[in-house]
Design an enzyme around this catalytic site. Structure first.
Site, PDB file in Angstrom:
ATOM      1  N   ALA A 157       0.878  -1.180   0.000  1.00 39.67           N
ATOM      2  CA  ALA A 157       0.000   0.000   0.000  1.00 39.67           C
ATOM      3  C   ALA A 157       0.912   1.226   0.000  1.00 39.67           C
ATOM      4  O   ALA A 157       1.857   1.301   0.787  1.00 39.67           O
ATOM      5  CB  ALA A 157      -0.885   0.003   1.236  1.00 39.67           C
ATOM      6  N   LYS A 158       0.637   2.162  -0.898  1.00 40.17           N
ATOM      7  CA  LYS A 158       1.513   3.342  -1.003  1.00 40.17           C
ATOM      8  C   LYS A 158       0.959   4.416  -0.059  1.00 40.17           C
ATOM      9  O   LYS A 158       0.152   5.259  -0.457  1.00 40.17           O
ATOM     10  CB  LYS A 158       1.572   3.815  -2.464  1.00 40.17           C
ATOM     11  CG  LYS A 158       2.678   4.829  -2.728  1.00 40.17           C
ATOM     12  CD  LYS A 158       2.846   5.057  -4.217  1.00 40.17           C
ATOM     13  CE  LYS A 158       3.662   6.308  -4.510  1.00 40.17           C
ATOM     14  NZ  LYS A 158       5.029   6.283  -4.002  1.00 40.17           N
ATOM     15  N   ALA A 159       1.380   4.288   1.207  1.00 39.47           N
ATOM     16  CA  ALA A 159       0.821   5.146   2.255  1.00 39.47           C
ATOM     17  C   ALA A 159       1.841   6.179   2.723  1.00 39.47           C
ATOM     18  O   ALA A 159       3.049   5.928   2.702  1.00 39.47           O
ATOM     19  CB  ALA A 159       0.382   4.298   3.436  1.00 39.47           C
TER      20      ALA A 159
END
Ligand code: PMP
Length: 322
Positions: A157-159
């Site tokens: 997840a590109k958080a």
């Protein structure tokens, strides 16, 4: 990547002046890092500006938001449209486009899930990653900071919060005079750069770490894998030891911002003869032709930024003459 030299930013359905694109200081995302984002590039092509792999970036953004339980008030199509509209409104190419999903209303408390989930999209002028080194080769340092295990913070997840780790690794490498850091996973295998996936070449075969090394599954990585296979190179995804990297014939980074950039040195170990190797150059060549719209084979990877649909004036009706 420098300050946002941009005119208009898309915020929840409106294109606002950059100076007015503000959020509240008590917003949840600012305090706890719970936000998700993308980095996307638009390139000039002979047919006009085009966005590279837009559906793939939107899909990853939607998946990242879903994982962090941020219910989106927009469909994937609406997000794609917002990205295209922002790109068009700013008339910048090449550009770096940054959609971000965040909670910007006052909402303290780490478990707070109340408050509106917002989308903002900005487009800024894209520079060449690391300037000259992007062509001649990057010097990278094996970082003392390791990737967190995905059981702690999932790398897929590109958080926002993931980038605390990239930040620490990046400034440590810079303070030691390197251009970039390469982070290892918790087991000491090669993972990725601060914002790039990593590839190496040994004996004509291309290797890259797989998802088990706690990497972000890059959109550029997928493009490189496809290009490499189509060029006929053997490609292997596997756990890679530091030794395999330090004694590689060639290495390169892939990423939206880095594009495809050769790595010429890792922690003082010069790779090959210290210049971009032939397989790296071969892949770079196809990649850069692709993004410029010069590779018909990968034309579907580019979404044209079409001008707004205008009502086409109808030709005046003539009275029949016969
Ligand atoms: N790893 C990390 C940690 C990144 O931030 C990025 C940039 N998004 C990448 C890899 C490369 O991903 P992509 O090719 O999708 O830009």
């Amino acid at each position: 990547m420098m300050a946002a030299a941009t005119k208009k930013i898309w915020m929840d359905g409106k294109l606002v002046d950059s100076a007015d694109a503000k959020v509240h200081v008590l917003g949840h995302t600012l305090h706890y890092g719970v936000g998700v984002f993308e980095g996307i590039r638009a390139y000039p092509t002979p047919a006009g500006p085009a966005i590279f792999r837009l559906p793939e970036h939107v899909a990853r953004l939607v998946a990242s938001a879903r994982f962090y339980r941020m219910p989106l008030p927009y469909s994937a199509e609406e997000i794609a449209r917002a990205i295209i509209d922002t790109q068009r409104a700013n008339e910048i190419t090449p550009s770096y486009i940054r959609p971000i999903i965040y909670r910007g209303e006052p909402a303290l408390g780490v478990k707070n899930q109340k408050g509106r989930v917002s989308l903002a999209v900005a487009a800024i002028p894209a520079k060449k990653y690391l300037g000259e080194q992007s062509e001649s080769g990057v010097r990278a340092k094996i970082s003392p900071f390791r990737k967190p295990h995905s059981d702690a913070i999932p790398s897929y997840a590109k958080a926002d919060g993931n980038y605390l780790n990239s930040y620490l690794a990046g400034i440590d490498a810079a303070e030691d005079g390197y251009d970039e850091a390469i982070l290892l996973d918790q087991n000491g295998f090669v993972a990725e750069g601060t914002g790039e996936n990593v590839f190496l070449v040994r004996g004509g075969t291309i290797y890259t770490p797989g998802p088990e090394s706690d990497i972000l599954i890059g959109v550029t990585r997928a493009s490189v894998l496809q290009i490499a296979k189509d060029l006929g190179y053997p490609v292997v995804e596997k756990l890679l030891s530091v030794n395999e990297l330090l004694s590689a014939d060639e290495a390169f980074f892939s990423g939206t911002y880095a594009e495809v950039a050769p790595v010429r040195e890792v922690s003082h170990y010069v790779l090959g003869n210290g210049t971009p190797g032939p397989i790296t150059r071969d892949i770079m060549d196809v990649f850069y032709r692709t993004v410029r719209g010069e590779e018909p084979r990968y034309a579907s990877w580019l979404t044209p930024v079409t001008p707004p649909a205008r009502a086409v004036p109808r030709p005046a009706r003539r009275a029949a003459t016969s």
